[in-house]
Design a protein around this motif. Sequence first.
Motif, mmCIF file in Angstrom:
data_model
loop_
_atom_site.group_PDB
_atom_site.id
_atom_site.type_symbol
_atom_site.label_atom_id
_atom_site.label_comp_id
_atom_site.label_asym_id
_atom_site.label_seq_id
_atom_site.Cartn_x
_atom_site.Cartn_y
_atom_site.Cartn_z
ATOM 1 N N ARG A 35 0.810 -1.218 0.000
ATOM 2 C CA ARG A 35 0.000 0.000 0.000
ATOM 3 C C ARG A 35 0.841 1.265 0.000
ATOM 4 O O ARG A 35 0.340 2.355 -0.265
ATOM 5 N N ASP A 36 2.141 1.134 0.290
ATOM 6 C CA ASP A 36 3.047 2.278 0.342
ATOM 7 C C ASP A 36 3.689 2.486 -1.030
ATOM 8 O O ASP A 36 4.591 1.748 -1.438
ATOM 9 N N GLU A 37 3.240 3.510 -1.742
ATOM 10 C CA GLU A 37 3.760 3.754 -3.089
ATOM 11 C C GLU A 37 5.228 4.193 -3.064
ATOM 12 O O GLU A 37 5.981 3.906 -4.004
ATOM 13 N N TYR A 38 5.635 4.855 -1.985
ATOM 14 C CA TYR A 38 7.047 5.229 -1.866
ATOM 15 C C TYR A 38 7.927 3.987 -1.792
ATOM 16 O O TYR A 38 8.982 3.920 -2.432
ATOM 17 N N ALA A 39 7.502 2.991 -1.017
ATOM 18 C CA ALA A 39 8.272 1.755 -0.888
ATOM 19 C C ALA A 39 8.403 1.064 -2.245
ATOM 20 O O ALA A 39 9.475 0.560 -2.598
ATOM 21 N N LEU A 40 7.324 1.043 -2.996
ATOM 22 C CA LEU A 40 7.354 0.413 -4.321
ATOM 23 C C LEU A 40 8.280 1.174 -5.267
ATOM 24 O O LEU A 40 9.057 0.566 -6.012
ATOM 25 N N ALA A 41 8.197 2.504 -5.239
ATOM 26 C CA ALA A 41 9.046 3.311 -6.114
ATOM 27 C C ALA A 41 10.512 3.136 -5.754
ATOM 28 O O ALA A 41 11.383 3.019 -6.636
ATOM 29 N N TYR A 42 10.802 3.094 -4.454
ATOM 30 C CA TYR A 42 12.183 2.885 -3.993
ATOM 31 C C TYR A 42 12.706 1.534 -4.472
ATOM 32 O O TYR A 42 13.822 1.435 -4.993
ATOM 33 N N ALA A 43 11.894 0.490 -4.279
ATOM 34 C CA ALA A 43 12.321 -0.856 -4.664
ATOM 35 C C ALA A 43 12.534 -0.967 -6.165
ATOM 36 O O ALA A 43 13.460 -1.636 -6.633
ATOM 37 N N LYS A 44 11.680 -0.316 -6.940
ATOM 38 C CA LYS A 44 11.830 -0.353 -8.404
ATOM 39 C C LYS A 44 13.105 0.385 -8.831
ATOM 40 O O LYS A 44 13.872 -0.091 -9.666
ATOM 41 N N GLU A 45 13.335 1.545 -8.230
ATOM 42 C CA GLU A 45 14.511 2.348 -8.561
ATOM 43 C C GLU A 45 15.807 1.614 -8.234
ATOM 44 O O GLU A 45 16.796 1.690 -8.975
ATOM 45 N N LYS A 46 15.808 0.849 -7.114
ATOM 46 C CA LYS A 46 17.008 0.145 -6.689
ATOM 47 C C LYS A 46 17.162 -1.227 -7.340
ATOM 48 O O LYS A 46 18.128 -1.937 -7.057
ATOM 49 N N GLY A 47 16.229 -1.604 -8.194
ATOM 50 C CA GLY A 47 16.312 -2.899 -8.856
ATOM 51 C C GLY A 47 15.926 -4.063 -7.972
ATOM 52 O O GLY A 47 16.233 -5.221 -8.289
ATOM 53 N N ILE A 48 15.232 -3.790 -6.861
ATOM 54 C CA ILE A 48 14.814 -4.849 -5.949
ATOM 55 C C ILE A 48 13.623 -5.610 -6.521
ATOM 56 O O ILE A 48 13.485 -6.818 -6.307
ATOM 57 N N ILE A 49 12.744 -4.895 -7.226
ATOM 58 C CA ILE A 49 11.587 -5.519 -7.880
ATOM 59 C C ILE A 49 11.537 -5.090 -9.333
ATOM 60 O O ILE A 49 12.116 -4.069 -9.727
ATOM 61 N N ASP A 50 10.829 -5.867 -10.131
ATOM 62 C CA ASP A 50 10.614 -5.509 -11.532
ATOM 63 C C ASP A 50 9.359 -4.675 -11.714
ATOM 64 O O ASP A 50 9.292 -3.818 -12.596
ATOM 65 N N GLN A 51 8.368 -4.940 -10.866
ATOM 66 C CA GLN A 51 7.093 -4.255 -10.997
ATOM 67 C C GLN A 51 6.405 -4.235 -9.641
ATOM 68 O O GLN A 51 6.520 -5.191 -8.867
#
Length: 282
Positions: A35-51
């Motif tokens: 639910r935290d869009e910042y967490a998702l954006a951070y993870a995407k930027e750092k290559g932790i997740i693809d989507q």
Amino acid sequence: MSKQKKILIVGLGLLGGSYAMGLSKKGWQVQAIDRDEYALAYAKEKGIIDQGVSRDFEEMVAAADRMVFALYPAAFVKWVEQYKHLFRPGLIFTDVSGVKCGVVEPIQAMLPEGVEFIASHPMAGREVSGVQNATDAIFAPANFIITPTEKNTPAGLAFARVLAEELGFAHICQLSCAEHDRMIGYVSQLTHAIAVSLMCASDNTHLAEYTGDSFRDLTRIARINERMWSELFLENRQVLIEEIDQFTAALQGMKEKLIQGDRAGLEEMFITSTRRRQAFDR
């Protein structure tokens, strides 16, 4: 195995993020819901997740073959209850929950035909939270516990084991849900209870100015997530109460030896503790 190289993680906090990081490094395609869009954006930027998505995730869930739930126990049960209609036959998912008896049975009982929940518990963590603190380095020295029931299949067990192996856990074992909760009440919950009690026993704000390494080491885990750990304690309360009673009896035994001036008795306790602690250094 081809299906197992794509995974959906629900809950992108410290553990969910660390799973995502470790699996991404091993070539898995990692999707995430949080639910935290910042967490998702951070993870995407750092290559932790693809989507990653915070809403409108129905298609993502419906397409998933493998999932990991990194939610608090009550939220995990509620999430599955609300969205289980999206699960496709053949889906296998696991969790990271620190308690099992109050989680596994209700979830397995509500699943659609052809969907499998194989419970597991990574005995790893840090005293901080959030995906920004995620690191797969916490898995290398840690234990991974799988808690199967009669409803699990060889495919489910294989998935849990592959996941642990890919993340690099030092030791993988199996326990029943009841065995897990009994064990965790002693080695995890009781230790946190002791650390918290030590910090709450004195309000001396100058402790940090003159304490030694022993106090720092013993109270490291007293920096604690109050929402998660209060839920874990209450979910496993009867076991934890019994473990607190056992510990209290041992501490009272030491107190009696001090009152009586029983040096031999104290030395025997120290010898026993040293011998038992050596098992952790092998």
